[in-house]
Design a protein around this motif. Sequence first.
Motif, short mmCIF file in Angstrom:
data_model
loop_
_atom_site.label_atom_id
_atom_site.label_comp_id
_atom_site.label_asym_id
_atom_site.label_seq_id
_atom_site.Cartn_x
_atom_site.Cartn_y
_atom_site.Cartn_z
N ASP A 157 38.44 43.91 35.17
CA ASP A 157 39.78 43.99 34.55
C ASP A 157 40.82 44.29 35.62
O ASP A 157 41.91 43.70 35.62
CB ASP A 157 39.81 45.14 33.53
N GLU A 158 40.45 45.21 36.52
CA GLU A 158 41.38 45.62 37.57
C GLU A 158 41.80 44.42 38.44
O GLU A 158 42.98 44.21 38.70
CB GLU A 158 40.67 46.68 38.42
N GLY A 159 40.80 43.63 38.85
CA GLY A 159 41.06 42.46 39.69
C GLY A 159 41.98 41.47 38.98
O GLY A 159 42.93 40.94 39.58
N ARG A 160 41.72 41.24 37.71
CA ARG A 160 42.53 40.27 36.97
C ARG A 160 43.96 40.75 36.79
O ARG A 160 44.90 39.98 36.88
CB ARG A 160 41.88 39.96 35.62
N SER A 192 34.83 29.27 36.79
CA SER A 192 36.24 29.42 37.18
C SER A 192 37.14 29.34 35.94
O SER A 192 38.13 30.05 35.83
CB SER A 192 36.64 28.31 38.15
N PHE A 193 36.76 28.46 35.01
CA PHE A 193 37.57 28.32 33.79
C PHE A 193 37.45 29.56 32.90
O PHE A 193 38.38 29.93 32.21
CB PHE A 193 37.17 27.08 33.00
N ARG A 194 36.27 30.19 32.94
CA ARG A 194 36.12 31.44 32.17
C ARG A 194 37.05 32.51 32.74
O ARG A 194 37.68 33.27 32.00
CB ARG A 194 34.66 31.92 32.16
N LYS A 234 44.80 35.38 28.88
CA LYS A 234 44.93 36.45 27.88
C LYS A 234 45.93 37.51 28.32
O LYS A 234 46.47 38.24 27.51
CB LYS A 234 43.56 37.07 27.59
N LEU A 235 46.17 37.58 29.64
CA LEU A 235 47.18 38.52 30.14
C LEU A 235 48.59 37.91 30.06
O LEU A 235 49.57 38.59 30.32
CB LEU A 235 46.86 38.91 31.60
N GLY A 236 48.65 36.61 29.77
CA GLY A 236 49.96 35.98 29.59
C GLY A 236 50.24 34.82 30.53
O GLY A 236 51.28 34.18 30.43
#
Length: 325
Positions: free
Chosen positions: A82-85, A108-110, A117-119
């Motif tokens: 989560d942190e990386g994303r 990669s698509f996942r 989802k973060l926008g």
Amino acid sequence: MDKLKNIAVLSSGGDAPGMNAAIRAVVRDAVNNGIGVKGVLRGFNGLIENDLIDMTKNSVSNIVNVGGTILYTARSKMFMTDEGRKMAYQNCLKNNIDAIVIIGGDGSFRGALELSKLGMNVIGIPATIDLDIACTEYTIGFDTAINTAMEGIDRIRDTSTSHVRCSIVEVMGRNAGYIALYTGISTGAEEILIPERKESAMIASIITRLKIAMKKGKRHYIIVNAEGVGNSYELAKELEKETGIETRATVLGYLQRGGSPSCRDRVLASMMGVSSVNALMSGKRNRIIVVKNGMIKDIDIEEGLNMKKNDIDEFVNTTFGVESK
Ligand code: F6P
């Protein structure tokens, strides 16, 4: 809808010949339409570390014919957190990125879906030599890889025949047998072992068939083995021990992933690159560019990722023109 001002492009996962042709098409088409483009280096790692470069029409000169990817690639462990994303998303905002084009495979698509989802608006372009993305009939790099592997097997066949040997040729495909299937058929291999059919690698039946074939006067016995099936050197030892027939194994390895892309890969990559920019300009969000019934289309990323690859029997039937029952 806000006007699209800046996009980013990155390559991720295993490289595939034709990735550069796709990058070139994305950059040139976007710039021609007044959109700024940043190149992200080393896949999602570059997004996390804010390692982005400005792309111009000149920065993609002389790459349509070059294998690998000028943006480099990686399988980012950090992006799986989560942190990386979140860091990646923050860097998108910092660089005023409205959308990202991700050139890569299923994994990669996942990752791209999580970023959406973060926008962030994400568009996937399928590129992997393995052809193992369920929602598309074609992935960039497959055609080049199978032609490279086919040539390798042809050469091994010459020496195998001269020595009257059994030859096991291992091709890539940890989870997918498409490279093995295509190269095995195109080289007239005696056996094709694929991970989708574990029973294809039943040693007792291979031994029987090998003995019968050599007894009948065959002067070679080519076994194309997909890497996900098992160790080719071990198999060679066992076959030789059980049959007394000289057996050699060759692992084609990474040479299948490099090299100048074929005409088909260059053209499809270029078309997919342009389609990704078109999709963004028409306001689409979170899509994968796919080939469906021979046509280039786009589908929702989540829908695409939920698809399951057709049963391999159905694939063989549709590919070789035999009606499915
Ligand atoms: O690019 C796909 C693929 O070639 C698979 O067939 C193979 O299992 C895998 O990549 C190996 O890649 P790497 O060693 O770079 O992780």
